[in-house]
Scaffold this motif. Structure first.
Motif, PDB file in Angstrom:
ATOM      1  N   VAL A 107      31.730  25.950  28.452  1.00 48.52           N
ATOM      2  CA  VAL A 107      32.220  24.707  28.755  1.00 48.52           C
ATOM      3  C   VAL A 107      31.084  24.127  29.728  1.00 48.52           C
ATOM      4  O   VAL A 107      30.809  23.013  29.643  1.00 48.52           O
ATOM      5  CB  VAL A 107      33.473  24.789  29.512  1.00 48.52           C
ATOM      6  N   PHE A 108      30.732  24.956  30.634  1.00 43.72           N
ATOM      7  CA  PHE A 108      29.723  24.734  31.532  1.00 43.72           C
ATOM      8  C   PHE A 108      28.468  24.466  30.985  1.00 43.72           C
ATOM      9  O   PHE A 108      27.889  23.262  31.420  1.00 43.72           O
ATOM     10  CB  PHE A 108      29.564  25.935  32.572  1.00 43.72           C
ATOM     11  N   LEU A 109      27.822  25.101  30.112  1.00 43.46           N
ATOM     12  CA  LEU A 109      26.685  25.098  29.570  1.00 43.46           C
ATOM     13  C   LEU A 109      26.594  23.590  28.701  1.00 43.46           C
ATOM     14  O   LEU A 109      25.746  22.827  28.796  1.00 43.46           O
ATOM     15  CB  LEU A 109      26.278  26.188  28.576  1.00 43.46           C
ATOM     16  N   ASN A 110      27.758  23.530  27.767  1.00 44.97           N
ATOM     17  CA  ASN A 110      27.778  22.210  27.054  1.00 44.97           C
ATOM     18  C   ASN A 110      27.660  21.133  27.909  1.00 44.97           C
ATOM     19  O   ASN A 110      27.289  20.010  27.824  1.00 44.97           O
ATOM     20  CB  ASN A 110      29.235  22.180  26.567  1.00 44.97           C
ATOM     21  N   ARG A 111      28.356  21.353  29.173  1.00 52.36           N
ATOM     22  CA  ARG A 111      28.258  20.089  30.123  1.00 52.36           C
ATOM     23  C   ARG A 111      26.693  19.641  30.826  1.00 52.36           C
ATOM     24  O   ARG A 111      26.378  18.665  30.722  1.00 52.36           O
ATOM     25  CB  ARG A 111      29.490  20.081  31.302  1.00 52.36           C
ATOM     26  N   ARG A 119      17.447  22.653  32.942  1.00 49.02           N
ATOM     27  CA  ARG A 119      17.048  24.015  33.575  1.00 49.02           C
ATOM     28  C   ARG A 119      17.737  24.007  35.128  1.00 49.02           C
ATOM     29  O   ARG A 119      18.140  22.943  35.579  1.00 49.02           O
ATOM     30  CB  ARG A 119      15.508  24.059  34.038  1.00 49.02           C
ATOM     31  N   PHE A 120      18.029  25.308  35.516  1.00 47.64           N
ATOM     32  CA  PHE A 120      19.141  25.102  36.745  1.00 47.64           C
ATOM     33  C   PHE A 120      18.828  26.788  37.298  1.00 47.64           C
ATOM     34  O   PHE A 120      18.441  27.422  36.781  1.00 47.64           O
ATOM     35  CB  PHE A 120      20.639  24.999  36.382  1.00 47.64           C
ATOM     36  N   SER A 121      19.483  26.650  38.625  1.00 50.66           N
ATOM     37  CA  SER A 121      19.624  27.956  39.197  1.00 50.66           C
ATOM     38  C   SER A 121      20.835  27.890  39.630  1.00 50.66           C
ATOM     39  O   SER A 121      21.266  27.087  40.196  1.00 50.66           O
ATOM     40  CB  SER A 121      18.594  27.968  40.334  1.00 50.66           C
ATOM     41  N   ALA A 122      21.655  29.002  38.844  1.00 54.76           N
ATOM     42  CA  ALA A 122      22.909  29.080  39.029  1.00 54.76           C
ATOM     43  C   ALA A 122      23.638  30.196  39.856  1.00 54.76           C
ATOM     44  O   ALA A 122      23.105  31.328  39.662  1.00 54.76           O
ATOM     45  CB  ALA A 122      23.850  28.904  37.819  1.00 54.76           C
ATOM     46  N   LEU A 137      24.388  33.570  27.513  1.00 57.14           N
ATOM     47  CA  LEU A 137      25.024  32.249  26.726  1.00 57.14           C
ATOM     48  C   LEU A 137      23.897  31.419  26.924  1.00 57.14           C
ATOM     49  O   LEU A 137      23.538  30.498  26.219  1.00 57.14           O
ATOM     50  CB  LEU A 137      26.229  32.065  27.148  1.00 57.14           C
ATOM     51  N   THR A 138      23.296  31.306  28.549  1.00 55.67           N
ATOM     52  CA  THR A 138      22.231  30.343  28.785  1.00 55.67           C
ATOM     53  C   THR A 138      21.059  30.468  27.891  1.00 55.67           C
ATOM     54  O   THR A 138      20.652  29.448  27.186  1.00 55.67           O
ATOM     55  CB  THR A 138      21.872  30.644  30.316  1.00 55.67           C
ATOM     56  N   GLU A 139      20.631  31.870  27.487  1.00 57.03           N
ATOM     57  CA  GLU A 139      19.680  32.216  26.599  1.00 57.03           C
ATOM     58  C   GLU A 139      19.840  31.491  25.290  1.00 57.03           C
ATOM     59  O   GLU A 139      18.849  30.855  24.681  1.00 57.03           O
ATOM     60  CB  GLU A 139      19.241  33.435  26.740  1.00 57.03           C
ATOM     61  N   LYS A 419      23.595  20.413  21.111  1.00 56.51           N
ATOM     62  CA  LYS A 419      24.542  21.002  21.761  1.00 56.51           C
ATOM     63  C   LYS A 419      25.012  22.385  21.455  1.00 56.51           C
ATOM     64  O   LYS A 419      25.146  22.752  20.374  1.00 56.51           O
ATOM     65  CB  LYS A 419      26.139  19.869  21.435  1.00 56.51           C
ATOM     66  N   PRO A 420      24.919  22.989  22.681  1.00 53.98           N
ATOM     67  CA  PRO A 420      25.122  24.277  22.545  1.00 53.98           C
ATOM     68  C   PRO A 420      26.334  25.200  21.841  1.00 53.98           C
ATOM     69  O   PRO A 420      26.106  25.900  20.882  1.00 53.98           O
ATOM     70  CB  PRO A 420      24.694  24.980  24.043  1.00 53.98           C
ATOM     71  N   PHE A 421      27.406  24.750  22.218  1.00 55.26           N
ATOM     72  CA  PHE A 421      28.360  25.632  21.481  1.00 55.26           C
ATOM     73  C   PHE A 421      29.642  24.561  21.104  1.00 55.26           C
ATOM     74  O   PHE A 421      30.261  23.656  21.689  1.00 55.26           O
ATOM     75  CB  PHE A 421      29.260  26.462  22.830  1.00 55.26           C
TER      76      PHE A 421
END
Ligand code: GUN
Ligand code: FE
Length: 425
Positions: A107-111, A119-122, A137-139, A419-421
């Motif tokens: 859900v997070f990555l889709n958003r 790109r992000f630092s999480a 999942l990010t990869e 869209k990733p997922f």
């Protein structure tokens, strides 16, 4: 790849470049150049035709809590320490359940994808399995960046506290595994903040930082009660900044500290010397009544700063809204500090693209050699066509009132990202 459109980018905080009806050429992951006429050697090659659309660098969010995405908007009538205990820690404890975690990460990555953060630092959570799942999942998603397993071995709920040695061993395992298996996602050391990490844990993390030459992210001087608590926990160390420095956690040019609102001049000297990037999180600082960072003053004093979301202290992952909020908060600050000029909207945009991208490499601009990360803006509202707008006006409207419906395409590392997922399973 060859793209046609109206390109806007900022090579410096005071330089907005606009090229209308231009051609951008990439090679592999990076930008070759932007041209008014397509150079003859590229003639006849297929081009992605975004004529009439505005194309901007994608956002880079250097401070976001992936698990907290599920809590955005909730509990903002509390202050930081109560908010953590009441809302944040109970949610993060749920990530012991790997199945729950994997669904939440999708859900997070889709958003992030939808909102245009490429790109992000999480921060993940303390849980090794869940943190690894976020990295993997990010990869898979096509997005890129840094992910940290959070370290916490004191002053937190029983179900969200680690043994010091286990915390260090789990961290080292993830460092090695991510280096062996991942290409576009790196590990970042992530002590939550001084109150939740013992000296022994911070010391061990500092040593891991040296051994593996790792970046570090944490929180610094966000809230007056927090600052006072740190003073009580470390009475022998004069300032909050020096606690991190003391344990080797201000790694030169490789450290992100979120908030940094209440700093002495001496702390600023250390942060400047160490090349620490200060992540200014305007939505969070307002939601949790934390305070107002003197952003312009810090920049003029030579501190590195960027704009970040801090979900879920921040209520939205959409970085255009943090850009608008940073500008608005800077104006409110100007009303009581007229000697400190407020930031303009485009200056804040710089701090969320090239300014934040600098921590991740050559990222956040369309200069030659930069990673090609881009958003194609295409206003969804038909009313937008009633008036002719310049590309810069379209950018301003997107930053202030745009959302994912206004983004027609997203590129990261030289490729179109879909869209990733599709499903959460
Ligand atoms: N300080 C320590 N943990 C957190 C967190 O999760 N969010 C914010 N905003 N500040 C923190
Ligand atoms: Fe945070």
């Amino acid at each position: 790849m060859i793209l046609k459109g109206n390109f806007i980018w900022m090579p410096a905080m005071d330089r907005l470049e606009v090229r209308e009806n231009a051609w951008l050429v990439t090679s592999g992951e990076t930008v070759v150049g932007i041209y008014d006429q397509l150079p003859p050697e590229y003639a006849g090659q297929p081009a992605e035709d975004w004529s009439g659309k505005v194309i901007i660098p994608a956002f880079n969010d250097l401070h976001i809590h992936a698990p907290q995405f599920l809590n955005r908007g909730i509990g903002y009538d509390t202050r930081l320490l109560d908010w953590l205990d009441t809302y944040t820690f109970p949610l993060e404890a749920r990530f012991r359940d790997l199945d729950f975690a994997r669904r939440a990460w999708k859900v997070f990555l889709n958003r992030l994808w939808a909102a245009g953060t490429m790109r992000f630092s999480a921060f993940a959570t303390i849980h090794k399995e869940a943190a690894w799942a976020l990295m993997e999942l990010t990869e898979q998603s096509g997005l890129r960046g840094l992910v940290g397993k959070v370290n916490m071995d004191r002053n937190s709920a029983d179900n969200l506290r680690e043994e010091t040695a286990v915390s260090l061993a789990d961290t080292e395992e993830l460092i090695c595994r991510s280096r062996a298996e991942l290409k576009h996602v790196g590990f970042i050391l992530t002590p939550r903040f001084v109150p939740s990490t013992t000296g022994a844990l911070m010391d061990g993390l500092g040593q891991l930082g040296e051994r593996y030459d790792l970046p570090v992210q944490s929180h610094l001087s966000e809230n007056p009660s927090e600052v006072e608590w740190v003073r009580q926990l470390h009475p022998d160390i004069p300032t909050y900044t020096q606690v991190y420095e003391n344990f080797g956690l201000l790694r030169k040019d490789k450290t992100i500290m979120a908030h940094a609102i209440y700093l002495s001049d001496g702390e600023k000297d250390i942060l400047r010397e160490k090349g620490v990037t200060l992540a200014h999180c305007p939505c969070s600082n307002v939601n949790l009544s934390s305070g107002v960072m003197p952003l312009r003053r810090n920049l003029e004093e030579g501190l590195r700063c960027c704009v970040a979301s801090d979900v879920a202290g921040g209520h939205t992952a959409a970085m255009n809204r943090s850009v608008a909020a940073a500008t608005a908060l800077s104006k409110v600050n100007w009303l009581s500090h007229p000697e400190e000029a407020h930031l303009t909207l485009t200056e804040s945009f710089y701090l969320a693209t090239r300014g934040s991208g600098a921590f991740l490499g050559q990222v956040g601009s369309f200069e030659p050699g930069f990673q090609f990360d881009a958003l194609v803006l295409s206003p969804a509202d038909p009313a937008e066509d009633l008036l002719e707008r310049t590309p810069v006006e379209r950018l301003e409207q997107f930053l202030c009132d745009g959302d994912d419906r206004d983004i027609a395409a997203r590129y990261c590392g030289g490729v179109l990202v879909e869209k990733p997922f599709a499903t959460m399973e």
